[in-house]
Design an enzyme around this catalytic site. Structure first.
Site, PDB file in Angstrom:
ATOM      1  N   LYS A 150       0.837  -1.211   0.000  1.00  0.00           N
ATOM      2  CA  LYS A 150       0.000   0.000   0.000  1.00  0.00           C
ATOM      3  C   LYS A 150       0.865   1.252   0.000  1.00  0.00           C
ATOM      4  O   LYS A 150       0.646   2.174  -0.787  1.00  0.00           O
ATOM      5  CB  LYS A 150      -0.884  -0.001   1.255  1.00  0.00           C
ATOM      6  CG  LYS A 150      -1.524   1.354   1.564  1.00  0.00           C
ATOM      7  CD  LYS A 150      -2.380   1.314   2.804  1.00  0.00           C
ATOM      8  CE  LYS A 150      -1.736   1.782   4.068  1.00  0.00           C
ATOM      9  NZ  LYS A 150      -1.508   3.217   4.188  1.00  0.00           N
ATOM     10  N   ASN A 151       1.858   1.258   0.889  1.00  0.00           N
ATOM     11  CA  ASN A 151       2.627   2.499   1.077  1.00  0.00           C
ATOM     12  C   ASN A 151       3.573   2.801  -0.077  1.00  0.00           C
ATOM     13  O   ASN A 151       4.154   3.884  -0.133  1.00  0.00           O
ATOM     14  CB  ASN A 151       3.394   2.458   2.400  1.00  0.00           C
ATOM     15  CG  ASN A 151       2.451   2.621   3.580  1.00  0.00           C
ATOM     16  OD1 ASN A 151       1.256   2.899   3.397  1.00  0.00           O
ATOM     17  ND2 ASN A 151       2.973   2.447   4.787  1.00  0.00           N
TER      18      ASN A 151
ATOM     19  N   ARG B 114      -4.907  10.521   4.684  1.00  0.00           N
ATOM     20  CA  ARG B 114      -3.843  11.487   4.883  1.00  0.00           C
ATOM     21  C   ARG B 114      -2.786  11.421   3.772  1.00  0.00           C
ATOM     22  O   ARG B 114      -2.183  12.435   3.410  1.00  0.00           O
ATOM     23  CB  ARG B 114      -3.187  11.222   6.244  1.00  0.00           C
ATOM     24  CG  ARG B 114      -2.066  12.164   6.537  1.00  0.00           C
ATOM     25  CD  ARG B 114      -1.224  11.715   7.706  1.00  0.00           C
ATOM     26  NE  ARG B 114       0.142  12.123   7.452  1.00  0.00           N
ATOM     27  CZ  ARG B 114       0.641  13.292   7.758  1.00  0.00           C
ATOM     28  NH1 ARG B 114      -0.091  14.177   8.376  1.00  0.00           N
ATOM     29  NH2 ARG B 114       1.880  13.599   7.461  1.00  0.00           N
TER      30      ARG B 114
ATOM     31  N   CYS C 164      -5.659   8.273   9.615  1.00  0.00           N
ATOM     32  CA  CYS C 164      -5.633   7.586  10.898  1.00  0.00           C
ATOM     33  C   CYS C 164      -5.598   8.573  12.054  1.00  0.00           C
ATOM     34  O   CYS C 164      -4.958   9.610  11.979  1.00  0.00           O
ATOM     35  CB  CYS C 164      -4.387   6.699  10.979  1.00  0.00           C
ATOM     36  SG  CYS C 164      -4.506   5.217  10.015  1.00  0.00           S
TER      37      CYS C 164
ATOM     38  N   ARG D 149       0.305  14.079  13.398  1.00  0.00           N
ATOM     39  CA  ARG D 149       0.750  13.881  12.009  1.00  0.00           C
ATOM     40  C   ARG D 149       0.947  15.223  11.318  1.00  0.00           C
ATOM     41  O   ARG D 149       0.207  15.609  10.416  1.00  0.00           O
ATOM     42  CB  ARG D 149      -0.225  12.984  11.252  1.00  0.00           C
ATOM     43  CG  ARG D 149      -0.419  11.670  11.952  1.00  0.00           C
ATOM     44  CD  ARG D 149      -1.075  10.644  11.081  1.00  0.00           C
ATOM     45  NE  ARG D 149      -0.093   9.887  10.319  1.00  0.00           N
ATOM     46  CZ  ARG D 149      -0.370   8.739   9.711  1.00  0.00           C
ATOM     47  NH1 ARG D 149      -1.562   8.228   9.749  1.00  0.00           N
ATOM     48  NH2 ARG D 149       0.563   8.103   9.050  1.00  0.00           N
TER      49      ARG D 149
ATOM     50  N   ASP E 154       5.004  19.976   8.885  1.00  0.00           N
ATOM     51  CA  ASP E 154       6.014  21.047   8.849  1.00  0.00           C
ATOM     52  C   ASP E 154       7.261  20.658   8.047  1.00  0.00           C
ATOM     53  O   ASP E 154       7.870  21.500   7.376  1.00  0.00           O
ATOM     54  CB  ASP E 154       6.404  21.462  10.283  1.00  0.00           C
ATOM     55  CG  ASP E 154       6.851  20.285  11.119  1.00  0.00           C
ATOM     56  OD1 ASP E 154       6.185  19.222  11.056  1.00  0.00           O
ATOM     57  OD2 ASP E 154       7.866  20.396  11.824  1.00  0.00           O
TER      58      ASP E 154
ATOM     59  N   ASP F 267       3.920   0.513  12.173  1.00  0.00           N
ATOM     60  CA  ASP F 267       2.684  -0.080  11.662  1.00  0.00           C
ATOM     61  C   ASP F 267       2.453  -1.497  12.186  1.00  0.00           C
ATOM     62  O   ASP F 267       1.340  -2.017  12.103  1.00  0.00           O
ATOM     63  CB  ASP F 267       2.701  -0.113  10.117  1.00  0.00           C
ATOM     64  CG  ASP F 267       2.478   1.273   9.525  1.00  0.00           C
ATOM     65  OD1 ASP F 267       2.090   2.185  10.275  1.00  0.00           O
ATOM     66  OD2 ASP F 267       2.677   1.438   8.308  1.00  0.00           O
TER      67      ASP F 267
ATOM     68  N   VAL G 109       7.500   6.661  16.946  1.00  0.00           N
ATOM     69  CA  VAL G 109       7.191   7.329  15.675  1.00  0.00           C
ATOM     70  C   VAL G 109       5.893   8.139  15.740  1.00  0.00           C
ATOM     71  O   VAL G 109       5.862   9.295  15.328  1.00  0.00           O
ATOM     72  CB  VAL G 109       7.168   6.317  14.509  1.00  0.00           C
ATOM     73  CG1 VAL G 109       6.879   7.011  13.190  1.00  0.00           C
ATOM     74  CG2 VAL G 109       8.499   5.569  14.431  1.00  0.00           C
TER      75      VAL G 109
ATOM     76  N   ARG H 212      -9.025  -0.433   4.213  1.00  0.00           N
ATOM     77  CA  ARG H 212      -8.250   0.664   3.604  1.00  0.00           C
ATOM     78  C   ARG H 212      -6.869   0.158   3.203  1.00  0.00           C
ATOM     79  O   ARG H 212      -6.238   0.709   2.306  1.00  0.00           O
ATOM     80  CB  ARG H 212      -8.062   1.814   4.613  1.00  0.00           C
ATOM     81  CG  ARG H 212      -9.224   2.779   4.712  1.00  0.00           C
ATOM     82  CD  ARG H 212      -8.846   3.930   5.631  1.00  0.00           C
ATOM     83  NE  ARG H 212      -7.509   4.386   5.341  1.00  0.00           N
ATOM     84  CZ  ARG H 212      -6.681   4.949   6.227  1.00  0.00           C
ATOM     85  NH1 ARG H 212      -7.064   5.134   7.468  1.00  0.00           N
ATOM     86  NH2 ARG H 212      -5.489   5.339   5.881  1.00  0.00           N
TER      87      ARG H 212
HETATM   88  C1  UD1 Z   1       4.050   6.747   6.475  1.00  0.00           C
HETATM   89  C2  UD1 Z   1       3.178   5.545   6.267  1.00  0.00           C
HETATM   90  C3  UD1 Z   1       2.652   5.006   7.594  1.00  0.00           C
HETATM   91  C4  UD1 Z   1       3.818   4.753   8.539  1.00  0.00           C
HETATM   92  C5  UD1 Z   1       4.714   5.981   8.649  1.00  0.00           C
HETATM   93  C6  UD1 Z   1       5.966   5.719   9.464  1.00  0.00           C
HETATM   94  C7  UD1 Z   1       2.184   5.914   4.109  1.00  0.00           C
HETATM   95  C8  UD1 Z   1       0.952   6.200   3.323  1.00  0.00           C
HETATM   96  N1  UD1 Z   1       2.058   5.904   5.433  1.00  0.00           N
HETATM   97  O1  UD1 Z   1       3.233   7.765   7.048  1.00  0.00           O
HETATM   98  O2  UD1 Z   1       1.950   3.794   7.345  1.00  0.00           O
HETATM   99  O3  UD1 Z   1       3.298   4.438   9.823  1.00  0.00           O
HETATM  100  O4  UD1 Z   1       5.139   6.408   7.340  1.00  0.00           O
HETATM  101  O5  UD1 Z   1       6.672   4.647   8.961  1.00  0.00           O
HETATM  102  O6  UD1 Z   1       3.248   5.668   3.565  1.00  0.00           O
HETATM  103  N2  UD1 Z   1       6.084  14.389  11.207  1.00  0.00           N
HETATM  104  C9  UD1 Z   1       6.291  15.708  11.561  1.00  0.00           C
HETATM  105  N3  UD1 Z   1       6.308  16.640  10.568  1.00  0.00           N
HETATM  106  C10 UD1 Z   1       6.137  16.321   9.250  1.00  0.00           C
HETATM  107  C11 UD1 Z   1       5.951  14.967   8.902  1.00  0.00           C
HETATM  108  C12 UD1 Z   1       5.926  14.008   9.902  1.00  0.00           C
HETATM  109  O7  UD1 Z   1       6.448  16.022  12.728  1.00  0.00           O
HETATM  110  O8  UD1 Z   1       6.166  17.218   8.398  1.00  0.00           O
HETATM  111  C13 UD1 Z   1       6.005  13.354  12.267  1.00  0.00           C
HETATM  112  C14 UD1 Z   1       4.626  12.705  12.299  1.00  0.00           C
HETATM  113  O9  UD1 Z   1       3.723  13.466  13.097  1.00  0.00           O
HETATM  114  C15 UD1 Z   1       4.942  11.364  12.893  1.00  0.00           C
HETATM  115  C16 UD1 Z   1       6.354  11.059  12.376  1.00  0.00           C
HETATM  116  O10 UD1 Z   1       6.902  12.299  11.944  1.00  0.00           O
HETATM  117  O11 UD1 Z   1       4.968  11.431  14.287  1.00  0.00           O
HETATM  118  C17 UD1 Z   1       6.416  10.079  11.227  1.00  0.00           C
HETATM  119  O12 UD1 Z   1       5.656  10.564  10.147  1.00  0.00           O
HETATM  120  P1  UD1 Z   1       5.978  10.184   8.627  1.00  0.00           P
HETATM  121  O13 UD1 Z   1       7.235   9.391   8.566  1.00  0.00           O
HETATM  122  O14 UD1 Z   1       5.864  11.418   7.813  1.00  0.00           O
HETATM  123  O15 UD1 Z   1       4.781   9.201   8.280  1.00  0.00           O
HETATM  124  P2  UD1 Z   1       3.760   9.275   7.086  1.00  0.00           P
HETATM  125  O16 UD1 Z   1       4.463   9.579   5.811  1.00  0.00           O
HETATM  126  O17 UD1 Z   1       2.582  10.088   7.478  1.00  0.00           O
END
Ligand code: UD1
Length: 415
Positions: A21-22, A91, A115, A120, A123, A303, A325, A395
């Site tokens: 999926k990812n 998201r 989720c 999430r 920034d 995950d 995470v 999903r």
């Molecule tokens: C992706 C995956 C999700 C997985 C996650 C971590 C997809 C569709 N989803 O989510 O299944 O659990 O990676 O392996 O691929 N953060 C910030 N600022 C930002 C971006 C992220 O603070 O701009 C924080 C988030 O709040 C979170 C952490 O970083 O606590 C990890 O987020 P991120 O690695 O971006 O995960 P996703 O891409 O949302």
């Protein structure tokens, strides 16, 4: 919709993995970067893929999805805006921000939903795109970005965010000059995206490492590409086997993508062997408590934290799980405790005191992976478990109920 599970059945047999999926969602977004046709194979038939198809169609991308093959053509983009009703469902829609900006010099994406596992934030996405020259405004529930010309730069991420790494990678492939992303996320799905982009003519080095270098090119061409297997799906079936006296073969599963998952499950007592046929897992149904920490790849994936916690609910001894995470990923605990588990949480730690049995009852899937964890709890519990709000699970998991049925589980879906 709900899943109704009669627990206590041994999982036995073979299961095949779907496409990740990812990865699929990001490759779909990347199709925006070229006017030519992109053909993706091994795309899972899951809710999030259907939502992403809707997002792409709303932008003017033509999409045809048949039996796991998705044909996309973005020769005539008609919009640069991903609307709220779609983004609020998923998201991951934020991932169209970078490609739209690269292709149209403008993009507008509603603030994401998805989720309920924490704030999430976005920034890191925003700061990175600003470094590449974009002007970004967040107001009235939208992120709006525009740029004269994306220009390559060295960007160091504060945290190896998966989504931010992917958004920047996709923006940078068509930027002017060289972009270097430092402290990039190293998840295998990012390497899959980078390999796909390279097949389309992008110039990327450092694929799979924490320093990705991108030389911008003028345009990308289309290509045919096969999505990698879903390592999270594999880990979910391993966790299910671990607590159900399982003896399963996950066909063609790639153990190198699951190093930490296999490490922890072996420590908990699961017998795992991996060879060219796939990953074989055998359990005598008796797990030992372990201490487990989630981390960005190559660490143990967040995950799979929920599915492991469900299995550890019946392990011998007390396990400590630390979630590094996402800040709100223990919302599952109260549902597991309704089934007789003993999970207490404080901040980003959970203590799971193993109990001899879980007892089936009615529970509600809090999110995608939490729902999968409750299915595992239902498989190991005594009696009947009803998992409500099971749409969350669909999903992200293709055919989970029929795959589990083929392994001997007593599970049915009520829509
Ligand atoms: C992706 C995956 C999700 C997985 C996650 C971590 C997809 C569709 N989803 O989510 O299944 O659990 O990676 O392996 O691929 N953060 C910030 N600022 C930002 C971006 C992220 O603070 O701009 C924080 C988030 O709040 C979170 C952490 O970083 O606590 C990890 O987020 P991120 O690695 O971006 O995960 P996703 O891409 O949302």
């Amino acid at each position: 919709m709900k899943y109704i599970i009669e627990g206590g059945k041994q999982l036995k047999g073979e299961v095949t993995l779907s496409g990740a999926k990812n990865s699929a969602l990001k490759l779909m977004a990347a199709s925006i970067l070229t006017k030519q046709e992109v053909i993706l194979e091994n795309v899972p038939k899951i809710g999030d893929v259907f939502t992403m198809i809707e997002v792409l169609k709303s932008l003017g991308v033509r999409a045809d999805f048949d039996n796991g093959t998705l044909v996309l053509k973005a020769d005539n983009l008609t919009s640069y805006e991903a609307p709220f009703d779609l983004v609020s469902k998923m998201r991951a829609s934020i991932i169209v921000l970078g490609p739209l900006l690269a292709r149209l010099a403008k993009s507008r994406v509603a603030l994401p939903g998805g989720c309920k596992i924490g704030l999430r934030k976005i920034d890191i996405h925003i700061r990175g795109l600003e470094e590449l020259g974009a002007k970004i405004e967040v107001s009235h529930g939208f992120i709006s970005a525009q740029v004269k010309r994306l220009t390559g730069k060295k960007i160091e991420l504060d945290f190896p965010s998966v989504g931010a790494t992917e958004n920047l990678l996709m923006a940078a492939v068509l930027a002017k000059g060289t972009t270097i992303i430092e402290n990039a996320a190293r998840e295998p799905e990012i390497a899959d995206l980078a390999n796909f982009l390279s097949n389309c003519g992008a110039d990327i080095t450092g694929i799979g490492t924490d320093t990705i270098k991108i030389e911008g090119v003028k345009q990308l061409k289309g290509c045919r590409y096969r999505v990698i297997q879903d390592r999270i799906e594999a880990g979910t079936y391993l966790a299910a086997a671990a607590c159900t006296k399982g003896d399963i073969l996950i066909k063609s599963a790639d153990a190198s993508l699951l190093t930490m998952v296999i490490h922890y499950l072996k420590e908990a007592g699961l017998d795992i062997t991996a060879n060219a046929k796939g990953i074989r897992a055998r359990s005598n149904g008796c797990l030992r408590a372990i201490d487990l920490v989630t981390l960005p790849y190559p660490g143990f994936p967040t995950d799979l934290q929920g599915p492991l916690v469900a299995s550890l609910a019946v392990a011998k001894g007390s396990s400590i799980v630390t979630e590094n995470v996402f800040e709100n990923r223990f919302i599952l605990a109260s549902e597991l405790n309704k089934m007789g588990a003993s999970v207490s949480t404080q901040n980003h730690h959970a203590v799971i005191k193993g109990v001899p049995n879980l007892i089936g009852t009615k529970v509600k899937a809090p999110d995608l992976r939490g729902g999968a964890a409750l299915i595992i709890a239902g498989l190991l519990a005594k009696g009947e478990t009803v998992v409500e709000d099971a749409f969350h699970v669909e999903r992200g998991y293709e055919d989970i109920s029929s795959k589990l049925q083929s392994l001997g589980a007593d599970i049915r879906v009520e829509r």
